[in-house]
Design a protein around this motif. Structure first.
Motif, PDB file in Angstrom:
ATOM      1  N   ALA A 602     -40.092 -34.612 -67.277  1.00 22.20           N
ATOM      2  CA  ALA A 602     -39.319 -35.403 -66.331  1.00 22.20           C
ATOM      3  C   ALA A 602     -38.350 -36.263 -67.118  1.00 22.20           C
ATOM      4  CB  ALA A 602     -40.245 -36.283 -65.497  1.00 22.20           C
ATOM      5  N   GLY A 603     -37.250 -36.667 -66.475  1.00 15.06           N
ATOM      6  CA  GLY A 603     -36.293 -37.490 -67.206  1.00 15.06           C
ATOM      7  C   GLY A 603     -35.093 -37.864 -66.384  1.00 15.06           C
ATOM      8  N   LYS A 604     -34.146 -38.482 -67.053  1.00 16.35           N
ATOM      9  CA  LYS A 604     -32.938 -38.952 -66.359  1.00 16.35           C
ATOM     10  C   LYS A 604     -31.757 -38.944 -67.311  1.00 16.35           C
ATOM     11  CE  LYS A 604     -30.679 -40.619 -62.898  1.00 16.35           C
ATOM     12  NZ  LYS A 604     -29.450 -40.039 -63.475  1.00 16.35           N
ATOM     13  N   THR A 605     -30.621 -38.506 -66.793  1.00 15.34           N
ATOM     14  CA  THR A 605     -29.368 -38.518 -67.539  1.00 15.34           C
ATOM     15  C   THR A 605     -28.658 -39.854 -67.353  1.00 15.34           C
ATOM     16  OG1 THR A 605     -28.285 -37.540 -65.625  1.00 15.34           O
ATOM     17  CG2 THR A 605     -29.006 -36.026 -67.354  1.00 15.34           C
ATOM     18  N   GLY A 606     -27.671 -40.092 -68.188  1.00 20.59           N
ATOM     19  CA  GLY A 606     -26.852 -41.296 -68.061  1.00 20.59           C
ATOM     20  C   GLY A 606     -25.545 -41.146 -68.800  1.00 20.59           C
ATOM     21  N   THR A 607     -24.456 -41.479 -68.134  1.00 22.64           N
ATOM     22  CA  THR A 607     -23.134 -41.439 -68.762  1.00 22.64           C
ATOM     23  C   THR A 607     -22.337 -42.626 -68.240  1.00 22.64           C
ATOM     24  OG1 THR A 607     -23.207 -39.031 -68.543  1.00 22.64           O
ATOM     25  CG2 THR A 607     -21.128 -40.000 -69.280  1.00 22.64           C
ATOM     26  N   ASN A 608     -21.791 -43.430 -69.154  1.00 26.52           N
ATOM     27  CA  ASN A 608     -21.057 -44.600 -68.668  1.00 26.52           C
ATOM     28  C   ASN A 608     -19.571 -44.298 -68.529  1.00 26.52           C
ATOM     29  OD1 ASN A 608     -20.077 -44.712 -71.286  1.00 26.52           O
ATOM     30  ND2 ASN A 608     -20.551 -46.875 -71.565  1.00 26.52           N
TER      31      ASN A 608
END
Length: 811
Positions: A602-608
């Protein structure tokens, strides 16, 4: 009556006394002074000196007896120091750093390894004796000629002389009370100690202690350490020539270091020749053996070798933790003889290196990647990646590079929601943009609006506006509390003077919910540990135990044990439901490239904003890992103008340029969290867990009650069995898949720099708005790894297709 005396001529007298040999036995000399009988006028009789000579002899005997007596008393009163009365410097040893398995990966500080005299070849012993004290095996611990010469030279002020035998040097180096200053008082004490040592210790013991304490240069102490540093072998394998070289170095090790560092070997070659001439004095048989020996040029000095490569980053973070948490300073590590067992797993370290370097080899040195992996069950850092070589790039990025979390912060918002007894099935509007109180309007990626959406789909597709509304409902304080209890935002205190989550709440308001707080890779890897470990948090750490060599027993005693203390951050049920939502990120959402097939993750992406920071953070039950990427280029410190740089170093081409700063720029190819970071994470976890048991996550708990913030959509009509419809693909009436309603133009970059997650950069192939759905790609999930990237001639980074066929990336 006295003895007869010869009568001599009489001189002029006074009052007629003393004539004819009577009276005092002598005549007046005419000036009122008596003269011995038999003395001729104007002459000194030898008989006058008989009493003086006798007195002198008697006095000398008394003085000699007194001196001898004093020496005897001084000797008798000389207490021979015990072996416990050592000088710290004489027995100081460097510290050893071990993997969790117990295998050593680095040594620092004083290089010393104690060896028994039986392990030192006779020819090495004899070379040292020849160089320093050729009468060692016959003398009484001191050399009278050497001492006399030393005293004379010192007293006359010509120069300070040592005049020390091996026994004296050993005593001075080893025992407390015999300082290194050149003083007569110390010298006298040293002589008595040496004589007594020679009487009470055998020669082999004295030589063993000497060979283990004497400095040879290059910060090596003792013959074993010197053999390994200068010739890369143990003392037992040294040749006669190598032993002669090291023996010659004892005289002036610091000077010889300086000369040889400049490529000048004349001084050590001269000493080598000196030993060649001396060693036959120890044993004539050496004459033939050493006659034709060549000077053995030593190996190059290893400059700070222990800090090279990945080991340097490991040492750096462990040393910092030892000082901060256990009070063991770097100076104490240099000579304290500590054995530090760390949490690092060599296989995990290797997996991190391979995953990062294989996926980033196409980028220049301005693109940086950090990776950290933590065991969520205890907080131990199993492995990390901060760079290729600490000596070339000392930024320990996995622990120090605090970058905006972007959407990888959203799971903490979800945790606060679930922990407040609200359900994962709650429905919220995904309309874009959304204006929260005191915060600039926030839009979804590409400005896309969603209809009514539950939190599973909102998490899978990283819908910004849903998380902003969740933050409004539970309160930013509740979100911040959970994130901080999970260990997030602490590193930023070094610059912000407060936790970055608190800072973001004060300065960015509800933009905190989409990741304006700065985080490090290790904080994120450990923070997500609360989801993998049933809501419990352990502080991340790298030190498992610290032992120290006990100089009295020769063993190792335990000094510190890791401090394990758990903290309940969220309920186990909330952790299970949050994990369920994040499995959907991997099974069809923005992080599909992380899919490991049969192994649940399980996890999560992130891009600012502008793709300056890109993340993927995810976990299996036994390992949590975070991968972050960013780009920094040099710019003039005054003007801010970008400077030409060396692509191999990332530094200005003008090496003389000093007044510059490193500033962030968008990542090349508009890399998003679902792209290269997710691919690196996938590769890393696949290798790191290849031999680990496949463990399952707890089932979805369905904790809490629905808190619907949007109208419940009407039920979906039952499809005609004859119609073809993909499962879990209702009509657009409930906003799934998303429809482009009320789409707003892309917001300009925010002046304050917080991530707005408001749209896609031009040609951003990893942005959600541009990403293909599984249906569009025409590929069903097969559980395989991510495909290879295609790179067109233009250099544009193409997306990588994950196991489900979906290109990853979120804003």
């Amino acid at each position: 009556m006295g003895p007869d005396r010869p009568e001599g001529p009489r001189g002029p007298g006074r009052g007629g006394r003393g004539r004819g040999g009577g009276g005092r036995g002598g005549d007046d000399d005419g000036r009122g002074r008596r003269r011995s009988s038999g003395d001729e006028p104007g002459k000194k009789s030898w008989k006058r000196f008989i009493p003086s000579w006798k007195i002198l002899m008697a006095g000398s005997a008394v003085i000699a007896a007194g001196v001898f007596g004093m020496i005897a008393i001084a000797y008798a009163n000389t207490t021979l120091p015990t072996e416990k009365d050592y000088q710290e410097s004489a027995v100081a040893q460097g510290s050893v750093f071990q993997y969790a398995s117990g295998k050593t990966f680095a040594k620092i500080g004083t290089k010393r390894t104690i060896v028994k005299i039986s392990d030192v070849p006779k020819h090495v012993q004899d070379a040292v004796i020849a160089a320093e004290n050729d009468t060692f095996r016959q003398d009484v611990g001191i050399s009278i000629p050497s001492i006399a010469r030393s005293v004379w030279m010192t007293v006359t002020g010509q120069q300070l002389q040592g005049g020390s035998t091996i026994t004296q040097q050993m005593a001075r180096n080893y025992f407390e009370g015999l300082s290194r200053e050149v003083a007569i008082k110390r010298k006298v004490k040293e002589i008595f100690v040496a004589i007594k040592l020679d009487r009470e210790w055998d020669k082999d013991k004295i030589l063993e202690y000497y060979l283990n304490t004497i400095p040879f240069g290059r910060n090596t102490y003792g013959i074993e350490a010197a053999a390994r540093d200068f010739f890369r072998k143990g003392v037992k394998d040294l040749t006669i020539a190598e032993g002669m070289y090291l023996a010659g170095r004892i005289q002036r090790p610091g000077d010889f270091d300086r000369y040889e560092s400049q490529g000048k070997y004349a001084a050590t070659m001269e000493r080598f020749e000196y030993v060649r001439g001396q060693i036959p004095k120890v044993d004539p048989a050496y004459a033939a053996q050493v006659a034709n020996l060549k000077f053995p040029k030593p190996k190059k000095r290893r400059i700070a070798e222990e800090y090279s490569g990945a080991e340097g980053y490991m040492l750096n973070i462990v040393q910092r933790e030892l000082e901060k948490d256990y009070g063991i300073t770097k100076d104490e590590l240099q000579g304290g003889g500590y054995i530090i067992k760390t949490s690092f797993d060599p296989a995990v370290m290797t997996a991190a290196k391979r995953a990062v370097e294989s996926r980033t080899q196409a980028f220049d040195a301005t693109v940086h990647t950090s990776l950290a992996a933590v065991d969520p069950r205890n907080g131990r850092v199993a492995g990390f990646y901060s760079g290729r070589d600490f000596l070339r790039d000392y930024n320990n990025r996995a622990f120090d590079a605090a970058k905006q979390a972007a959407s990888a912060f959203k799971p903490y918002v979800l945790a606060a929601w679930l922990n407040s007894d609200r359900a994962l099935s709650s429905l919220i509007s995904g309309k874009s943009p959304y204006k929260a109180k005191g915060t600039n309007a926030i839009a979804n990626a590409g400005g896309t609006s969603f209809g009514t959406i539950d939190l599973v789909k909102a998490t899978a597709q990283s819908v910004n506006t849903v998380f902003v509304q969740m933050g409004e409902k539970v309160g930013l304080d509740a979100v911040a509390e959970i994130a901080k209890k999970a260990g997030v935002g602490e590193r930023a205190k070094a610059t912000l003077k407060e936790n970055s989550v608190d800072w973001a709440v004060k300065n960015h308001g509800y933009a905190t919910t989409i990741g304006s707080a700065t985080v490090t890779a290790v904080e994120q890897a450990n923070g997500y540990g609360i989801f993998a470990n049933g809501g419990k948090h352990f502080d991340w750490h790298t030190v498992v135990e610290v032992k120290q060599r006990d100089r009295d027993t020769g063993g190792n005693r335990l000094v510190f044990k890791e401090r394990l203390k758990s903290l309940d951050v969220i309920s186990a049920e909330a952790a299970a439901d949050a994990t369920y939502a994040m499995t959907r990120v991997v099974l069809g959402g923005t992080g599909s490239a992380a899919n490991l097939g049969a192994r649940p993750v399980a996890g999560k992406t992130g891009t600012n904003n502008e793709s300056k920071d890109a993340w993927f953070v995810g976990y299996a039950p036994q390992l949590s890992a975070a991968v972050g990427m960013y780009r920094e280029v040099p710019a003039d410190a005054k003007t801010g103008k970008r400077l030409p740089y060396n692509p191999k170093t990332g530094r200005p081409l003008n090496k003389r340029k000093k007044n510059y700063v490193m500033v962030e720029e968008p990542l090349p190819g508009a890399i998003g969290g679902g792209g290269v970071p997710t691919q690196i994470w996938h590769d890393f976890m696949a290798e790191a867990l290849k031999d680990a048991e496949i463990e399952q996550f707890p089932p979805r708990a369905n904790v809490g009650t629905p808190d619907n913030m949007a109208p419940v959509p009407p039920p979906t009509p039952t499809p005609d069995p004859e119609e073809s419809m993909e499962p879990d693909d209702p009509t657009g009436e409930d906003g799934w898949p998303p429809v482009e309603e009320d789409q707003m133009p892309q917001d300009p970059p925010q002046e304050d720099g917080y991530p707005d997650d408001s749209g896609c950069a031009e040609n951003d192939l990893f942005c959600d708005a541009n990403a293909q759905t599984p249906e569009e790609s025409g590929s069903a999930g097969d559980g395989g790894g991510p495909g290879e990237r295609d790179r067109p001639p233009s250099g544009q980074m193409m997306p990588s297709t994950g196991p489900s066929g979906r290109s990853g990336g979120d804003r």
